[in-house]
Design an enzyme around this catalytic site. Structure first.
Site, PDB file in Angstrom:
ATOM      1  N   ARG A   1     -58.518  80.719  13.913  1.00 14.94           N
ATOM      2  CA  ARG A   1     -59.472  81.220  14.915  1.00 14.94           C
ATOM      3  C   ARG A   1     -60.901  80.835  14.528  1.00 14.94           C
ATOM      4  NH1 ARG A   1     -60.668  85.394  18.770  1.00 14.94           N
ATOM      5  NH2 ARG A   1     -62.280  86.861  18.072  1.00 14.94           N
TER       6      ARG A   1
ATOM      7  N   ARG B   1     -56.674  85.976  18.455  1.00 11.62           N
ATOM      8  CA  ARG B   1     -56.436  86.874  17.329  1.00 11.62           C
ATOM      9  C   ARG B   1     -54.928  86.966  17.107  1.00 11.62           C
ATOM     10  NH1 ARG B   1     -60.334  89.757  20.512  1.00 11.62           N
ATOM     11  NH2 ARG B   1     -62.334  90.056  19.414  1.00 11.62           N
TER      12      ARG B   1
ATOM     13  N   TYR C   1     -71.112  81.767  13.087  1.00 13.90           N
ATOM     14  CA  TYR C   1     -70.627  80.385  13.190  1.00 13.90           C
ATOM     15  C   TYR C   1     -71.775  79.383  13.243  1.00 13.90           C
ATOM     16  CZ  TYR C   1     -66.202  82.653  13.989  1.00 13.90           C
ATOM     17  OH  TYR C   1     -65.083  83.437  13.839  1.00 13.90           O
TER      18      TYR C   1
ATOM     19  N   HIS D   1     -56.382  83.994  11.014  1.00 12.51           N
ATOM     20  CA  HIS D   1     -57.789  84.111  11.389  1.00 12.51           C
ATOM     21  C   HIS D   1     -58.589  82.876  10.973  1.00 12.51           C
ATOM     22  CE1 HIS D   1     -59.709  87.272  13.597  1.00 12.51           C
ATOM     23  NE2 HIS D   1     -60.835  87.115  12.937  1.00 12.51           N
TER      24      HIS D   1
ATOM     25  N   LYS E   1     -59.550  93.279  21.932  1.00 11.83           N
ATOM     26  CA  LYS E   1     -59.933  94.575  21.386  1.00 11.83           C
ATOM     27  C   LYS E   1     -60.454  95.476  22.500  1.00 11.83           C
ATOM     28  CE  LYS E   1     -60.977  93.319  16.604  1.00 11.83           C
ATOM     29  NZ  LYS E   1     -62.004  93.306  15.542  1.00 11.83           N
TER      30      LYS E   1
ATOM     31  N   HIS F   1     -65.946  88.399  21.775  1.00 13.89           N
ATOM     32  CA  HIS F   1     -66.872  89.237  21.017  1.00 13.89           C
ATOM     33  C   HIS F   1     -67.744  90.039  21.973  1.00 13.89           C
ATOM     34  CE1 HIS F   1     -66.760  86.475  17.209  1.00 13.89           C
ATOM     35  NE2 HIS F   1     -65.750  87.310  17.256  1.00 13.89           N
TER      36      HIS F   1
END
Length: 299
Positions: free
Chosen positions: A240, A146, A272, A237, A170, A263
């Site tokens: 990514r 990220r 994806y 992004h 995150k 994630h």
């Protein structure tokens, strides 16, 4: 209400180690809630009820806010109320049971493999900015970072000999990622010009003044590279997304891609698989002798 919001933002920054970019997004969303409360004479967070929050969501949706933006706002509200309840400042959560209006989920834009290689394999001048920018592009594509993860990297987070990088994702969750050969070579070339022992900042990526590079500066440099090498819009992004799509396309291992991206929920990663299906469908259309019928043979 503002005072409690400030305390919550300080909690996110200092204890949860949320990035400034994410924090600004939360703050913008919660400021909309405060503005609505002032408009309707709601003086504190305890007084805000589910019906009023539902009305705010409906109004924002009517004025063109996307489902994704509204879902993010509700997530920010839930986070705030979890904090307020834990601190004994509130005894309910008006966002409980609320969901954003359903919207069409857009597939992320990615570079195909040829375009990614075109971006990265162009000639690189042996100067400070060019070597730094090349290392940034290579690391984004090599490891799927990220933007905030890349700009927060310190020198001791990278082990080029082992080909590993440790990032803080995150929610303050750390993960260790592989760094590919081309990215390691680009980083080594950048380190030679960076002057590891000289700049004040221990950041991997710095400005000419020796300060940590900002997220906005990285966005601008990536955008410039996209326009120069590909003639198209490019943002961090997208690199990514391209990393995730290409790894999934080659490995078919959704769980591994989930771990690499950091994630928490595999449903976030599953988008994806739609991109991979699009690629397979395109291959089928171009390769199968009966995949497409010529015009005039539809009878």
């Amino acid at each position: 209400m503002e005072r409690q919001l400030e305390a919550y933002c300080a909690h996110l920054r200092n204890e949860r180690q949320v990035s400034e970019h994410t924090l600004l997004g939360y703050r913008r969303d919660l400021d909309k809630v405060i503005a609505y409360c002032k408009e309707h004479g709601i003086a504190d967070w305890q007084a805000l009820q589910i019906q009023q929050l539902r009305q705010l969501i409906a109004r924002l949706h009517h004025h063109g806010q996307s489902s994704r933006s509204l879902a993010r706002l509700l997530s920010a509200v839930r986070g705030l109320y979890r904090y307020l309840n834990r601190e004994g400042l509130c005894q309910h959560d008006p966002a409980t049971g609320l969901s954003a209006p359903k919207g069409e989920r857009r597939l992320p834009k990615v570079l195909d493999t040829d375009r990614a290689l075109q971006l990265l394999d162009g000639g690189v001048d042996d100067d400070f900015i060019a070597r730094r920018d090349q290392a940034i592009l290579e690391l984004f594509y090599s490891s799927g970072l990220r933007l905030s993860e890349l700009t927060n990297l310190d020198l001791d987070h990278l082990d080029l000999a082992a080909g590993l990088v440790q990032v803080l994702g995150k929610g303050g969750k750390a993960r260790v990622l592989p760094v590919g050969r081309k990215a390691r070579e680009a980083l080594q070339a950048w380190y030679r010009l960076r002057g590891i022992g000289n700049p004040r900042d221990r950041a991997v990526f710095i400005t000419r003044q020796g300060n940590r590079i900002s997220p906005q500066a990285v966005r601008l440099r990536v955008k410039a590279a996209g326009e120069r090498e590909l003639g198209q819009h490019l943002h961090p992004h997208m690199l990514r997304h391209s990393f995730a799509s290409h790894v999934l396309e080659s490995s078919q291992d959704l769980r591994a891609v989930q771990e690499l991206l950091g994630h928490a929920d595999i449903s976030t990663t599953q988008i994806y698989t739609h991109l991979d299906f699009q690629h397979l469908a395109a291959v089928y259309d171009s390769a199968h002798p009966r995949a497409k019928r010529s015009k005039g043979n539809d009878s």
